[in-house]
Design a protein around this motif. Structure first.
Motif, PDB file in Angstrom:
ATOM      1  N   ASP A 652      56.099  43.201  40.040  1.00 37.51           N
ATOM      2  CA  ASP A 652      54.908  43.494  39.268  1.00 37.51           C
ATOM      3  C   ASP A 652      55.085  44.835  38.543  1.00 37.51           C
ATOM      4  O   ASP A 652      55.732  45.753  39.053  1.00 37.51           O
ATOM      5  N   ILE A 653      54.505  44.947  37.359  1.00 43.17           N
ATOM      6  CA  ILE A 653      54.543  46.232  36.665  1.00 43.17           C
ATOM      7  C   ILE A 653      53.131  46.721  36.393  1.00 43.17           C
ATOM      8  O   ILE A 653      52.229  45.953  36.069  1.00 43.17           O
ATOM      9  N   HIS A 654      52.971  48.050  36.531  1.00 40.93           N
ATOM     10  CA  HIS A 654      51.703  48.703  36.166  1.00 40.93           C
ATOM     11  C   HIS A 654      51.544  48.752  34.663  1.00 40.93           C
ATOM     12  O   HIS A 654      50.456  48.364  34.194  1.00 40.93           O
ATOM     13  N   PRO A 655      52.539  49.161  33.849  1.00 38.97           N
ATOM     14  CA  PRO A 655      53.896  49.606  34.169  1.00 38.97           C
ATOM     15  C   PRO A 655      53.921  51.057  34.621  1.00 38.97           C
ATOM     16  O   PRO A 655      52.967  51.753  34.355  1.00 38.97           O
ATOM     17  N   PRO A 656      55.023  51.567  35.266  1.00 40.35           N
ATOM     18  CA  PRO A 656      56.244  50.842  35.649  1.00 40.35           C
ATOM     19  C   PRO A 656      56.002  49.960  36.871  1.00 40.35           C
ATOM     20  O   PRO A 656      54.841  49.653  37.199  1.00 40.35           O
ATOM     21  N   GLY A 661      50.514  44.883  42.776  1.00 38.26           N
ATOM     22  CA  GLY A 661      50.236  43.602  42.143  1.00 38.26           C
ATOM     23  C   GLY A 661      50.929  42.456  42.841  1.00 38.26           C
ATOM     24  O   GLY A 661      50.370  41.358  42.983  1.00 38.26           O
ATOM     25  N   ASN A 662      52.177  42.691  43.308  1.00 35.56           N
ATOM     26  CA  ASN A 662      52.894  41.672  44.065  1.00 35.56           C
ATOM     27  C   ASN A 662      52.190  41.320  45.364  1.00 35.56           C
ATOM     28  O   ASN A 662      52.245  40.177  45.822  1.00 35.56           O
ATOM     29  N   LEU A 663      51.540  42.309  45.978  1.00 37.53           N
ATOM     30  CA  LEU A 663      50.897  42.071  47.269  1.00 37.53           C
ATOM     31  C   LEU A 663      49.420  41.718  47.135  1.00 37.53           C
ATOM     32  O   LEU A 663      48.868  41.020  47.988  1.00 37.53           O
ATOM     33  N   GLY A 664      48.776  42.182  46.065  1.00 35.09           N
ATOM     34  CA  GLY A 664      47.368  41.861  45.866  1.00 35.09           C
ATOM     35  C   GLY A 664      47.140  40.452  45.370  1.00 35.09           C
ATOM     36  O   GLY A 664      46.157  39.798  45.761  1.00 35.09           O
ATOM     37  N   ALA A 665      48.022  39.955  44.509  1.00 39.97           N
ATOM     38  CA  ALA A 665      47.853  38.600  43.975  1.00 39.97           C
ATOM     39  C   ALA A 665      47.907  37.529  45.060  1.00 39.97           C
ATOM     40  O   ALA A 665      47.077  36.607  45.055  1.00 39.97           O
ATOM     41  N   PRO A 666      48.858  37.570  45.999  1.00 39.60           N
ATOM     42  CA  PRO A 666      48.840  36.562  47.076  1.00 39.60           C
ATOM     43  C   PRO A 666      47.556  36.587  47.894  1.00 39.60           C
ATOM     44  O   PRO A 666      47.103  35.537  48.363  1.00 39.60           O
ATOM     45  N   ALA A 667      46.968  37.781  48.062  1.00 43.57           N
ATOM     46  CA  ALA A 667      45.677  37.832  48.751  1.00 43.57           C
ATOM     47  C   ALA A 667      44.653  37.018  47.990  1.00 43.57           C
ATOM     48  O   ALA A 667      43.829  36.302  48.579  1.00 43.57           O
ATOM     49  N   GLY A 668      44.694  37.089  46.645  1.00 43.99           N
ATOM     50  CA  GLY A 668      43.772  36.313  45.831  1.00 43.99           C
ATOM     51  C   GLY A 668      44.036  34.828  45.886  1.00 43.99           C
ATOM     52  O   GLY A 668      43.098  34.014  45.873  1.00 43.99           O
ATOM     53  N   VAL A 669      45.312  34.435  45.940  1.00 43.82           N
ATOM     54  CA  VAL A 669      45.646  33.014  46.094  1.00 43.82           C
ATOM     55  C   VAL A 669      45.095  32.498  47.425  1.00 43.82           C
ATOM     56  O   VAL A 669      44.540  31.393  47.501  1.00 43.82           O
TER      57      VAL A 669
END
Length: 769
Positions: A652-656, A661-669
């Motif tokens: 995931d990029i903020h950027p950088p 984001g890599n860890l927050g998105a799976p929580a949303g899934v």
């Protein structure tokens, strides 16, 4: 269910830059594998290599400035209040960074053509494999960070005996004392984390041993030369003198002895044993839960090609599932049995000076890292974050007392391995004493999933009391007689006043009030479970009804500030005033429909003004829309993350690059498929129309339950509930289906497609639709 061993990232070419390399880790050690056939590059990290003090410190002089600023504020002198706070805040100290350990370079001295190249990261085993053919010889390079032996292992094999010749070098961008050949098969590198002689931090050492099968090995000034070997196994160990219990006082330990012992133990094992010992631990954790969307035909294509297709408009449900599992993998590899929690980059960082020092941002980012931990069966990884919060208490008490004249403990928007808690910087981001409070919410979440009353009594209750004590003293009554916080801010945001000037400070910012409600409510919940009472509990019970609550703006949005005003940054990445929607779960479509509608309008307004422009902000948006039970908008945010803020290696990029984001998105899934925060379990609460089929197994739910179910054509088809502790289970679907309990006479379908039934410990129940 799809075979979970098939979850992998793979590529037809080596990484050309760091953000294309593939990560391995064991919680303490991390490495990025580039996979170059001729000259392999492996960048290394050890979780505690941090440059050191001084850290920001505010004291009683700030308390006086705060008193004057409050007086100015109440007199309508808004800019004067800002100036007083800004002048009193300590400066930001940068750089003072988490740092790379260094690099391994393996020059295999290949000539001629290289063909049949493939680079693969197995998420199930934590092993990165590079295979290729050169001059008719097939080479296999495997790398893993051993969870059993706490070493990084790189194994090189060839199809033809005597085909491996390589120069192996250990190096670092700077600030290391020496690298030399300790013997014919070993290298040693050591130093102290620093920035040009300033901010002296931990002392560290790395040892490397290369074990060749047949052929020869010779140590030279700063490398090992291997010639004509059948196989080579490289083992690296690294350690520091970091003392987590008192970071200011290094451990009195011999780093060379620690590393030598680890390498001796690992070297005594065969490669097969090293690998099996590691994978047994990694696979047990990774395989605890499963998820599939029944759409895996695209796995035959390389990951970067699949991502590029999605970024050009294609749909790939299996890539969403792969991204979910990759997030679980990254959490496991950055937090398994670790001393410190995952920082802004997890444990993977290749510089001496990282963006934002690669620190622990406690105004959203580190919390987001651990949102999924409990639901995906990685509660043991959660503990690194919980322990960090406990380590903030000593300095947090000093900050509460000296900076604010309050009891309890407080911490501000960021901290690091030295556990400082002071405000610093400018008022927009620095004047926010709520970081500790947000962290304490994770203690109650851990209890709700595990039902561990010893944890609740010994760890959750004490730290919640510390947070509550601060708020009892920090709040004061406003003109309406309500208890409000301040002066403080809404994280990193600004408002616009009627005269056109901008500000960030206020009394009673919405998120501040929501955090007070959360801390007080969590403490009372813990006290009720434990049948515990004391003076603090009484104070909290008396104060909670008077705390100012969330309100709507005239146009129906959730108010971020305590009065209607224009946003200076209407598309801001932080949406902190929706904390009660997610993660706190105190706003919901069922229980608080008016506020849920206000939350939706808030999100729509943010997005209309360019919101969701960072990877982690999109991760939060996924969770927000899932909590609003809007599956299609949840899906849209997932696709935006993949299409706009995801790199070839799925970072995931903020950027950088930031890992949140890599860890927050799976929580949303996970929230899209199962929710359990409202005293009930909802199956498929936010199922997108684009994901009509799928199944999950062993997802965790609050109350001590494990849930497995499948769905087809958008409808639940089967479900089981494993009760770990024998609590009452209330469960319903988000698909308007009626549930019944198989072979049970004490339960029948209830309104709202829900059932409630008593359970026995360690018993599985089957639901029918």
């Amino acid at each position: 269910m799809q075979d979970p061993k098939q979850w992998s990232l793979w590529y037809r070419q080596p990484a050309e830059k760091w953000v294309e390399a593939l990560p391995i880790g064991n919680g303490k050690l991390g490495a990025m594998i580039f996979g170059n056939p001729a000259k392999e590059h492996i960048q290394l990290n050890e979780e505690t290599i941090w440059a050191g003090p001084p850290v920001p410190v505010a004291g009683q002089e700030f308390q006086e400035a705060m008193k004057q600023a409050k007086m100015a504020w109440k007199n309508g002198e808004i800019q004067k209040a800002h100036t007083l706070i800004a002048d009193a805040l300590p400066e930001r100290i940068y750089p003072r960074s988490y740092q790379t350990l260094g690099d391994i370079w393996i020059d295999q001295q290949l000539t001629g053509n290289t063909t049949d190249y493939k680079r693969t990261l197995s998420l199930n085993t934590g092993v990165c494999e590079t295979t290729f053919t050169n001059n008719g010889v097939q080479y296999i390079r495997r790398a893993w960070a051993s969870m059993a032996d706490n070493v990084v292992v790189i194994h090189i094999a060839a199809s033809k005996p005597g085909s491996i010749s390589a120069t192996i070098k250990l190096d670092r961008p700077g600030d290391f004392v020496t690298t030399y050949s300790a013997s014919d098969d070993s290298l040693l590198m050591n130093g102290q984390a620093q920035h040009d002689g300033k901010h002296l931090g931990v002392k560290w050492e790395a040892q490397l041993r290369a074990i060749n099968k047949n052929g020869t090995a010779q140590g030279e000034e700063n490398h090992i030369s291997v010639k004509n070997a059948d196989e080579v196994c490289i083992i690296l160990s690294a350690s520091t003198d970091y003392n987590i219990d008192d970071p200011g006082w290094p451990r009195d330990t011999v780093l060379h002895g620690i590393n030598s012992e680890r390498i001796e133990i690992a070297s005594a094992k065969s490669v097969e044993q090293l690998l099996s010992d590691h994978t047994a631990i990694h696979e047990e954790s990774f395989s605890r839960v499963g998820l599939s969307f029944g759409n895996d035909e695209k796995q035959q294509h390389p990951t970067d090609e699949r991502l590029e297709a999605v970024q050009n408009g294609a749909e790939d449900l299996d890539l969403i599932a792969l991204h979910f599992h990759y997030g679980r993998y990254l959490l496991l590899c950055s937090s398994h049995n670790s001393l410190l929690p995952a920082n802004l980059q997890g444990i993977w960082q290749d510089k001496l000076v990282a963006q934002w020092n690669s620190d622990f941002h406690i105004n959203i980012n580190i919390q987001m890292n651990y949102w999924m931990a409990e639901v995906v069966g990685l509660g043991d990884c959660h503990d690194a974050f919980l322990r960090m919060t406990e380590h903030l208490v000593p300095d947090g008490r000093r900050t509460a007392k000296e900076v604010y004249g309050c009891r309890g403990f407080a911490a501000h928007h960021t901290t690091d391995a030295w556990f400082f808690t002071s405000p610093f910087g400018n008022p927009q981001f620095g004047m926010w004493p709520h970081g500790a409070a947000w962290c304490t919410s994770h203690f109650m979440e851990h209890y709700r999933f595990t039902q561990d009353q010893d944890f609740l009594k010994d760890r959750a209750l004490p730290i919640l009391k510390e947070a509550a004590l601060f708020y009892l003293d920090y709040m004061e009554k406003d003109e309406k007689g309500q208890l409000v916080c301040g002066l403080d801010s809404s994280p990193e945001n600004r408002y616009k006043m009627t005269d056109g000037s901008e500000g960030s400070l206020a009394m009673g910012c919405t998120m501040s009030q929501q955090l007070v409600v959360d801390v007080f409510s969590n403490l009372l919940e813990a006290a009720d479970v434990l049948d515990y009472n004391d003076g603090v509990i009484t104070e909290v019970r008396d104060a909670l009804p008077h705390v100012a609550r969330t309100e709507l703006t005239p146009d129906g949005r959730i108010a971020e500030w305590p009065w209607p005003m224009d946003d200076a940054l209407p598309g801001h990445r932080h949406i902190s005033h929706l904390y009660e929607l997610h993660p706190a779960g105190r706003i919901s479509p069922q229980q608080t429909p008016e506020l849920a509608g206000g939350a939706r309008k808030t999100l729509e307004d943010r997005l209309a003004h360019g919101g969701g422009h960072t990877g982690w902000s999109l991760g939060w948006l996924i969770n927000f829309y899932a909590r609003l039970h809007d599956g299609d908008e949840t899906y849209n945010m997932i696709m935006r993350l993949l299409r706009e803020k995801t790199l070839k290696n799925l970072f995931d990029i903020h950027p950088p690059f930031q890992i949140d984001g890599n860890l927050g998105a799976p929580a949303g899934v996970a929230e899209m498929l199962i929710q359990s925060h409202g005293n009930e379990i909802i199956l498929l609460p936010a199922l997108p129309s684009t994901i009509p089929n799928g199944e999950i197994f062993s997802f965790r739910a609050r109350g001590g339950f494990e849930i497995s179910f499948s769905w087809a054509d958008g409808k639940l088809t089967s479900a089981t509930v494993l009760s770990k502790h024998g609590n009452t289970c209330t469960i319903r679907t988000g698909t308007s289906q009626t549930l019944s309990l198989k072979h049970a006479s004490n339960t029948e379908a209830a309104p709202f497609s829900a059932i409630a039934f008593e359970t026995q410990p360690n018993t599985t129940y089957e639901l029918q639709t």
